[in-house]
Design an enzyme around this catalytic site. Structure first.
Site, PDB file in Angstrom:
ATOM      1  N   ASP A 414       0.833  -1.120   0.190  1.00  0.00           N
ATOM      2  CA  ASP A 414       0.021   0.113   0.036  1.00  0.00           C
ATOM      3  C   ASP A 414       0.881   1.268   0.014  1.00  0.00           C
ATOM      4  O   ASP A 414       2.176   1.012   0.275  1.00  0.00           O
ATOM      5  CB  ASP A 414      -0.759  -0.299   1.307  1.00  0.00           C
ATOM      6  CG  ASP A 414      -1.714   1.243   1.502  1.00  0.00           C
ATOM      7  OD1 ASP A 414      -2.358   1.505   0.537  1.00  0.00           O
ATOM      8  OD2 ASP A 414      -1.768   1.544   2.441  1.00  0.00           O
ATOM      9  N   PHE A 554     -15.423  19.043  -3.573  1.00  0.00           N
ATOM     10  CA  PHE A 554     -14.742  18.086  -4.493  1.00  0.00           C
ATOM     11  C   PHE A 554     -15.072  17.212  -5.066  1.00  0.00           C
ATOM     12  O   PHE A 554     -15.895  16.236  -4.284  1.00  0.00           O
ATOM     13  CB  PHE A 554     -13.348  17.997  -3.690  1.00  0.00           C
ATOM     14  CG  PHE A 554     -12.414  16.899  -4.196  1.00  0.00           C
ATOM     15  CD1 PHE A 554     -11.410  17.710  -4.995  1.00  0.00           C
ATOM     16  CD2 PHE A 554     -12.353  15.691  -3.968  1.00  0.00           C
ATOM     17  CE1 PHE A 554     -10.407  17.184  -5.510  1.00  0.00           C
ATOM     18  CE2 PHE A 554     -11.364  15.081  -4.906  1.00  0.00           C
ATOM     19  CZ  PHE A 554     -10.314  15.978  -5.583  1.00  0.00           C
ATOM     20  N   ARG A 608       2.806  16.529  -2.893  1.00  0.00           N
ATOM     21  CA  ARG A 608       1.409  16.715  -3.794  1.00  0.00           C
ATOM     22  C   ARG A 608       1.154  18.227  -3.832  1.00  0.00           C
ATOM     23  O   ARG A 608       1.286  19.050  -2.936  1.00  0.00           O
ATOM     24  CB  ARG A 608       0.530  16.270  -2.823  1.00  0.00           C
ATOM     25  CG  ARG A 608       0.559  14.715  -2.242  1.00  0.00           C
ATOM     26  CD  ARG A 608       0.241  14.475  -0.963  1.00  0.00           C
ATOM     27  NE  ARG A 608      -1.152  14.106  -0.880  1.00  0.00           N
ATOM     28  CZ  ARG A 608      -1.943  13.059  -0.837  1.00  0.00           C
ATOM     29  NH1 ARG A 608      -1.049  12.053  -0.962  1.00  0.00           N
ATOM     30  NH2 ARG A 608      -3.104  13.028  -0.730  1.00  0.00           N
ATOM     31  N   GLY A 689      -4.864   3.926  -3.420  1.00  0.00           N
ATOM     32  CA  GLY A 689      -6.175   4.536  -4.085  1.00  0.00           C
ATOM     33  C   GLY A 689      -5.735   5.865  -4.433  1.00  0.00           C
ATOM     34  O   GLY A 689      -6.824   6.415  -4.949  1.00  0.00           O
ATOM     35  N   ASP A 690      -4.551   6.185  -4.390  1.00  0.00           N
ATOM     36  CA  ASP A 690      -4.246   7.364  -4.706  1.00  0.00           C
ATOM     37  C   ASP A 690      -4.095   7.861  -6.070  1.00  0.00           C
ATOM     38  O   ASP A 690      -4.369   6.964  -7.015  1.00  0.00           O
ATOM     39  CB  ASP A 690      -2.374   7.867  -4.064  1.00  0.00           C
ATOM     40  CG  ASP A 690      -2.901   9.035  -3.181  1.00  0.00           C
ATOM     41  OD1 ASP A 690      -3.540   9.972  -3.277  1.00  0.00           O
ATOM     42  OD2 ASP A 690      -1.871   8.991  -2.144  1.00  0.00           O
ATOM     43  N   ASP A 832      -6.647  -2.262   3.257  1.00  0.00           N
ATOM     44  CA  ASP A 832      -5.795  -3.488   2.682  1.00  0.00           C
ATOM     45  C   ASP A 832      -6.144  -4.709   3.126  1.00  0.00           C
ATOM     46  O   ASP A 832      -5.424  -5.711   2.854  1.00  0.00           O
ATOM     47  CB  ASP A 832      -4.390  -3.072   3.295  1.00  0.00           C
ATOM     48  CG  ASP A 832      -3.928  -1.531   2.789  1.00  0.00           C
ATOM     49  OD1 ASP A 832      -4.081  -1.286   1.523  1.00  0.00           O
ATOM     50  OD2 ASP A 832      -3.266  -0.649   3.579  1.00  0.00           O
TER      51      ASP A 832
END
Lengths: 1175, 367
Positions: A414, A554, A608, A689-690, A832
């Site tokens: 992960d 969002f 990020r 999942g990013d 996970d």
């Protein structure tokens, strides 16, 4: 389960379609609606009891016994035991019954205890109190008594006891916040809504007056899907029907946050809740070693049966002559004579089976279990895997898989929380190209200092100043962060404005929290949202208030969010922040190029990034916006689509303000660990999942992708342009072309002369690939194969935008591919868990997102970096140890039983045992058990430090290499050879010579003959010494424990034999062993032949070992040799790579390759020496 | 297996003073002991050509002389063997072997002559040998009652079930079981024939042929050592195939009943179907004259024991012994062979060590 539920089930499944109810009607508070509205269909629902235990008090013994005897080994020993009880066999039933009884009892006690713990946990859950509204009062009830239709009161931080439909909350707007960390791993707060018509009923009396029914589907496991309808009967007869969706459904297992209390009605209870339906029963994982062991077991079973068959056939051939069958000196009893020949033959066969059954040792299973159980303590004891911060070390949940840690080929990890800390930190922001860095941060503590901003560039111009202020305000306003004020221990209410680093900001996105906190450090503090006004404390300590007009939430398609606010002065602003790719196209002015450069720079660094833009709205424009939004929101059909269109219209023509950079820091030594895993020949996949950019940046930072890695993309972006089919074939062609020209040099692991590939795939594409055969196209089914082929040739794969279940799917896909590689999954969050459960080895990280992963894993470690030691050191050791254990066990039992088989040829196939009963029983239990157990606990063929420094040693044991058939055959033949030596050695000494002893101890005047028991004892003595010394020769790590156990068990054998033959044991009905051992030791030739036979048996193995080491050494052996040369100081500075086997290339360029190889090693060494010499 | 002790120091830094605040986490921290960290000091031997070489040479050097010594000793032992089964019509015992029946009351005797080419010195041991006789058959081996033979009175009257079908013959059998029932009952006598044709009987010791522990501990007459055997064995019957009851095996009370040494020797079942058992001892007279001088001898056999039915053979063996027991060329040869193999292997390894050893160990590590 009471009778009615069974009946219900039966009627459901058997009675056919008409009785199947695919929806349920729930009466809130069990109140029957006004009559005549609808037909009342009574349905029965299970109570809210959760059952995870396997046994009950009553069925424990039969069920447990059944489960235990389902294991092939246990069943086999049971059969042997029964045979011994029924027929006349050469050995007493005790010899096999006692160990079997012991094993069964110990296992039953262990399983019983575990189940008792499960019962206790179940009871704790089932009996925990729940508040239920009954007749306008709140009543406490046990959780298990909760029923569908009950109205439940849940307070803050309580966990929902079952699946509920939200009716009302303590908040006026009928919303509540929930974390579903224990369900899907998302620790963020999610908002759930009450139906507008019920949200006003927020006291128990009021709630009790609600008259409504809920119609919904029958429970299904999908967490995010729910369809239902609520019919509310107000004063009028006509009910108001409102749709219910997943945003109204509170799931069991989730926790209420930030909301004082809620009222909700139970719709799914007990085992029908979505959590229970999602509960994957932990299927037992079996290691590859156990599979090999079972394969060997079958081979030995065949050997055993053929041995017994051969002997039975020979017996009857030999007995064809009646004088052999029944000579005058050895008559049968009358009953024996009358027995039918077939029965006799069958009992003979069984008797032979019993005689040779020790070839499959019951003690091996016990020893393996003990080795695994005790061995796992070394993991939890490991000091290096202890994390000071957490105060915890590694945890072992399943000890069955220790050796599997040494066999891992694929690592699925992960990203967030595993590779990274999951601890967002605001790094910098950039306004119009000017970079702002919040002042120095030292170990997470803000240094007190006068200036709060470190400006890197020169101070901005006046226009820049305005932009700067706007930028900071934008970040303070454009978010969905909530402020939570908490009372400290002292009882003093402490706000954020007191300048303390607090965690009072709560948001569904940790990035937002990081941004708001970053703003605080830059001087703008977001205080709270009050009466729809956002309050900001600016640099001059003044409070600014903005009226929050609209929030454009969002979503992952738009990848941006906006707010519309009205400032004190009445100006209307729209602030927007979002991913660079979604902001830049919508910008009309601003310093785009500078910002873009900075954003790209930051993205490469693995930060990020978000861009911020704004636009001013005039009153008319705002009216228009309001109109657009409200019409979209009120739409009954395609609401989402219409909203998206509205957003698209509103969010355009921005003025770019700047960009922010937030870092999710890599965990300590994550890159080093990944590099080691790569060198050890493992393929590392990151499943996250990013989004792709962030994930890719992390992969670069963690050295999963290197600078020269060629990235192959398999993403939606590409598949939009080309068909999936073409992309796949393109990629596979690229990969295979390279593969064809590349020499199979992967084993040196260090040569970087071939291109390595990294693959990036996203969730959507993956599901397209995984989709079973597409209709129409015939090639659809092959995608999986092609995809696998591509993956196999990539050293690293990044899967982004993965749903939890997709993670498990990927693991399953690889597991099922044709090499059946061993997979390992590591993760920290509940998302996970599915992957952890699916992989061969699941490792949980005791992370920030709760203990779900750690609890479901096989092993839990505090940090990702500990994986390195776990695999490279512990895994390697356990594998070496257990493989030797298994091979040695079979070897020593071949040595043990094969002489007995040979003896049958010389005793008329009469099943006469060669050894005494005591020896037969104790051989595996005590004479030869401890040395191998201790060996398998503490053997270290190479120093721990070397294993850690040179990950490529891991390749030496890859693919179950020590339990392959050739090695197994070698061990078996060694066993047969030794057995032949023992038996015929003794045979020749007994047969044609006077092998005699001195009858009167220590006097030399007489000469006695030895009998059959002395013969057996001689063979047995040689046997015990040989197998023990063989293990001694294999031991590379002699601690005092090994010395103690090896020499101790030999000594024990001698002492036991002296005692056993030393007195006439009163409880035995025979005295055949009396003085046999002493008499044997009193004979000179016996000593001489024991020594000789031991030598001869050990000789071939020693010669084989020495020759193999000298002529064809493995990497491990080279390093052992070198270590020897340097007297254990090797680990300090020698370049281990120099010891690797030179890669076997085509003959031609072999020389040159070797040459360069050596030169690099020289350089390495020089560098090392240089480093050592510099202070 | 030369190697040094690689005693790693137990990691000393035990993270000494733990503050009081840390005590909670401290308790969960694993102990930093050498055992738990898998860092016990250890000797780490590795079998390489270099380390095994000397061992091979040493084994070779030790084994070859031992082998030669054993072989020479074994060759110095005198052994003589004669088959008296009488399957061949020309054999003196042919008649006895053919006409034999258990019930015949007359004893059949036969006489064989043989000559010893070399004198036998020291104590000479006389054996009988049987072949094709499965004393190690399971049914046979277990067909005995050790507690009966140990003098247990209750077992005397009710022998163990294992003795079937030699358990009772109207009265309980003593000693019961197939082993005792089939006791070897040929009588062998040895005569020396002087050059002047006179026969001198050679004295044969019948005591001292059994294990001391068997004779004095494991086998006991019921009712103690001085009891009247006839009375004690009252109520039991002799084994089916025996001519005399057990209390009449010998006139010497020290060698009668269950402690008769012939019985004891027989009761120790042989390991293989071809075996020999000690029968008598011929004690040396003095150091001057050999125990059995060279010359002619006759063996007088009272032929009682039938082996014809199962194609067995009967032999009489005379043998001297040495420190290592009887004649035993196998052990000596085996020692010599193994010794030489080790030596040869040593040489091979030496060659390999020189050719390959350096390459593996040091060529790549220049230091």
């Amino acid at each position: 389960m009471d009778f009615s539920t069974i009946r219900n089930l039966i009627s459901r499944y058997c009675a056919g379609e008409e009785n199947w109810v695919d929806s349920r009607t729930v009466y809130i508070g069990h109140k029957v609606p006004p009559p005549g509205t609808e037909a009342y269909i009574p349905q029965r629902y299970p109570d809210n009891r959760i059952v995870s235990s396997k046994y009950t008090f009553w069925n424990f013994i039969p069920k447990n016994l059944f489960e235990q005897f389902r294991r092939i080994a246990n069943f086999y020993f049971l059969i042997i035991f029964l045979v011994q009880l029924i027929i006349d066999t050469p050995t007493s039933p005790i010899t096999s019954g006692l160990p079997l009884f012991f094993v069964i009892t110990v296992t039953a006690i262990k399983q019983g205890y575990e189940d008792w713990l499960r019962h206790k946990a179940d009871n704790a859950i089932n009996q925990c109190p729940v508040h239920v509204v009954q007749h306008g009062k709140v009543v406490r009830k046990q959780s298990r008594k909760l029923q569908v239709g009950d109205v439940v009161l849940v307070k803050e931080d309580e966990t929902f006891p079952c699946d509920l439909i939200l009716l009302s909350t303590s908040r006026d707007d009928g919303t509540c916040f929930v974390t579903t960390a224990s369900l899907d791993g998302e620790s963020s707060h999610k908002t759930y809504y009450a139906v507008q018509d019920t949200k006003a009923f927020n006291t128990e009396e009021e709630v009790d007056t609600i008259q409504a029914t809920i119609e919904c589907e029958q429970p299904q496991p999908d967490l995010y899907k729910f369809v239902g309808r609520i019919n509310i009967y107000l004063d009028r007869d006509e009910p108001i029907a409102r749709p219910l969706g997943s945003e109204n459904l509170l799931l069991r297992g989730a926790t209420l946050k930030n909301t004082e209390y809620i009222y909700a009605v139970a719709i799914y209870t007990g085992m029908e809740t979505k959590m229970a339906l999602n509960y994957q029963s932990k299927s037992q994982k079996r290691s590859a070693v156990e599979k090999s062991m079972n394969a060997y077991l079958i081979v030995y079973l065949c050997i055993l049966i053929s041995k017994a068959l051969i002997n039975t056939v020979f017996k009857y051939v030999w007995q064809a002559d009646p004088n052999r069958d029944e000579p005058w000196y050895n008559q049968k009893t009358e009953t024996e004579r009358q027995r039918h020949i077939l029965i006799r033959a069958f009992t003979d066969f069984l008797a032979f089976m019993v005689l040779f059954n020790y070839i499959i040792p019951v003690s091996m299973y016990v020893t393996v279990e003990m080795q695994k159980f005790l061995g796992s303590y070394f993991i939890s004891w490991d000091d290096e895997m202890f994390d000071e911060e957490l105060g915890e070390g590694a945890l072992v949940n399943t000890s069955d898989l220790n050796e599997e840690l040494g066999q891992v080929e694929y690592v699925f990890t992960d990203k967030t929380g595993t590779l990274t800390e999951n601890n967002m930190e605001f790094i910098e922001c950039c306004v119009d190209g000017h970079v702002y860095v919040p002042h120095a941060i030292c170990n997470g503590q803000i240094m007190s200092g006068a200036s709060s901003i470190d400006m890197i560039d020169s101070s901005p111009s006046a226009e820049g100043k305005e932009h700067e202020e706007l930028f900071f305000r934008a970040l303070c306003l454009c978010h969905t962060v909530q402020v939570k004020e908490e009372e400290t221990v002292d009882g003093i209410k402490r706000g954020i404005h007191q300048g303390k680093a607090t965690s009072f900001y709560i948001s569904s996105s940790p990035d937002e929290v990081a941004l708001v906190e970053g703003m605080k450090r830059l001087g703008f503090t977001y205080l709270r949202l009050k009466d729809n006004h956002m309050e900001i404390l600016n640099r001059e300590d003044e409070i600014e208030r903005f009226e929050l007009l609209e929030v454009l939430n969002f979503d992952s398609v738009r990848r941006r969010m906006s707010v519309i606010v009205r400032s004190n002065s009445g100006e209307l602003y729209l602030f927007c922040k979002g991913a660079d790719s979604s902001i830049f196209p919508r910008v009309i002015s601003g310093k785009v190029d500078q910002v873009r450069a900075r954003v790209e720079h930051n993205a490469v660094e693995g930060l990020r990034t978000l861009c911020v833009a704004y636009k001013r709205l005039s009153r008319e424009e705002y009216e228009q916006v309001c109109h657009l939004l409200s019409s979209a929101k009120l739409a009954l059909q395609d609401r989402d689509k219409k909203l998206a269109e509205a957003y698209d219209v509103i969010e355009r023509d921005f003025i770019l303000l700047g960009a922010t950079a937030v870092e999710d820091r890599l965990q300590d030594k994550a890159a080093d660990t990944i590099e080691s895993l790569h060198k050890a020949g493992m393929k590392v996949w990151v499943l996250t999942g990013d989004k792709m950019e962030t994930a890719a940046a992390t992969c670069y930072a963690s050295k999963l992708f290197r600078r020269n890695t060629q990235i192959l993309e398999l993403t939606t972006k590409r598949t939009e342009e080309q068909s999936l089919h073409d992309v796949l074939f393109d990629l596979s062609r690229t990969v295979l072309r390279q593969h064809g020209s590349m020499t199979r040099d992967t084993f040196s692991g260090l040569s970087s002369d071939f291109q390595d590939y990294g693959l990036i795939i996203d969730g959507a594409t993956l599901s397209a690939v995984m989709k079973p055969a597409q209709e129409g196209s015939g090639t659809g089914g092959n995608y999986k194969e092609i995809f696998l082929e591509i993956c196999r040739n990539c050293s690293a794969v990044l899967c982004c935008r993965m749903a939890p279940l997709q993670k498990a799917q990927i693991v399953k896909l690889i597991k099922a591919s044709k090499e059946h590689p061993i997979t390992l999954a590591i993760g920290d969050g509940a998302n996970d868990v599915s992957m952890i459960l699916e992989a061969h080895v699941g490792i949980g990280i005791m992370g920030k997102e709760g203990r779900q992963a750690a609890r479901n894993s096989d092993y839990a470690i505090p940090k990702f970096k500990h994986l390195k030691k776990m695999l490279l050191v512990h895994g390697h050791y356990y594998y070496i140890r257990i493989s030797e254990l298994v091979q040695y066990f079979f070897y020593k039992n071949v040595c043990f039983i094969f002489p007995q088989f040979l003896y049958q040829f010389f005793c008329g196939f009469s099943q006469q045992p060669l050894y005494d009963t005591a020896y037969l029983t104790l051989y595996n239990i005590s004479f030869t058990s401890l040395p191998i157990l201790l060996y398998s606990l503490i053997e270290q063929h190479i120093n721990m430090d070397i294993l850690k420094r040179d990950p490529s040693l891991y390749r030496d044991i890859a693919k179950n290499s020590l339990l392959q058939w050739p090695i197994f055959v070698y061990w078996t033949f060694l066993g047969v050879f030794d057995a032949v030596v023992f038996f015929f050695g003794a045979f020749f000494l007994f047969d044609n010579t006077t092998f005699t002893s001195n009858g009167q101890l220590m006097a030399t005047n007489t000469q006695m003959m030895f009998g059959n028991w002395t013969f057996g004892t001689l063979v047995f003595t040689v046997l015990v010494f040989t197998v023990t010394l063989k293990l001694a020769l294999d031991t590379h790590y002699w601690t005092w424990i090994n010395h103690f156990v090896i020499w101790g068990s030999l000594l024990f054998y001698v002492i036991f034999s002296l005692l056993w033959g030393g007195i006439i044991w009163p409880f035995l009905n025979y005295q055949r062993m009396y003085y046999v051992f002493m008499q044997m030791l009193a004979s000179g030739p016996a000593w001489l032949s024991i020594i000789l036979l031991i030598m001869v048996s050990l000789l071939p193995d020693v010669v084989k070992k020495v020759l193999c080491r000298a002529l064809w050494p493995t990497t491990t052996e080279r390093i052992q040799n070198a270590d020897k040369l340097y007297k254990g100081h090797l680990s300090e500075f020698t370049p281990l790579s120099s010891l690797h086997a030179p890669p076997v290339h085509g003959r031609g360029h072999n020389e040159g390759q070797n040459h360069t190889h050596r030169r690099t090693n020289w350089c390495c060494l020089c560098a090392n020496l240089f480093l050592r010499n510099t202070p | 297996m030369a190697s040094g002790y690689n005693a790693k120091e137990e990691d000393g830094h035990r993270a000494g003073a733990a503050g009081p605040g840390e005590s909670a986490s401290r308790s969960r921290k694993p102990d930093n002991t050498a055992f738990k960290q898998q860092r016990l000091p250890a000797w780490q031997p590795i079998l390489t050509a270099g380390t095994v070489l000397p061992a091979f040479f040493i084994i070779g050097l030790i084994f070859i002389p031992i082998g030669i010594g054993l072989y020479v000793t074994s060759n110095n032992i005198r052994e003589f063997e004669i088959d008296y089964t009488g399957t061949d019509p020309s054999s003196p015992c042919y008649n006895c072997s053919q006409t034999y029946s258990w019930n015949s009351t007359t004893l059949c005797t036969c006489t064989l002559t043989f000559s010893l080419n070399q004198p036998f010195e020291g104590n000479v041991f006389m054996y009988y040998g049987l072949s094709n006789f499965y004393q190690n058959h399971r049914r046979y081996v277990k067909s005995r009652d050790d507690s009966q033979l140990n003098g247990d009175l209750s077992s005397l009257k009710s022998p163990s079930k294992e003795c079937e079908p030699y358990h009772t013959n109207e009265k309980p059998i003593a000693p019961c079981g197939a082993i005792a029932n089939s006791m070897f009952n040929d009588t062998l006598e040895l005569f020396y024939i002087d050059p002047n044709e006179t026969r001198t009987p050679i004295p044969l010791m019948k005591k001292g042929i059994a294990w001391w522990t068997d004779k004095h501990v494991k086998f006991r007459n019921p009712g103690g050592s001085n009891a009247n055997l006839t009375a004690v064995f009252q109520g039991t019957t002799k084994p089916v195939n025996w001519r005399k009851p057990v209390y009449e095996l010998d006139s010497d009370p020290e060698n009668n009943g269950f402690i008769n040494e012939d019985l004891i020797v027989w009761m120790r079942t042989a390991a293989l179907p071809t075996f020999r058992k000690l029968y008598r001892i011929i004690q040396k007279k003095n150091n001057m004259t050999p125990t059995l001088p060279r010359g002619n001898y006759t063996l007088e056999v009272t032929y009682n024991y039938p082996v014809h039915s199962f194609e067995g053979r009967k032999r009489m063996i005379l043998s001297t012994i040495s420190w290592m027991g009887g004649k035993n060329p196998f052990l000596g040869i085996a020692y010599m062979t193994v010794g030489s193999i080790c030596f040869v292997l040593g040489v091979v390894l030496l060659f390999i060590h020189h050719k390959y050893g350096n390459r593996n160990n040091s060529s790549d590590i220049p230091s």
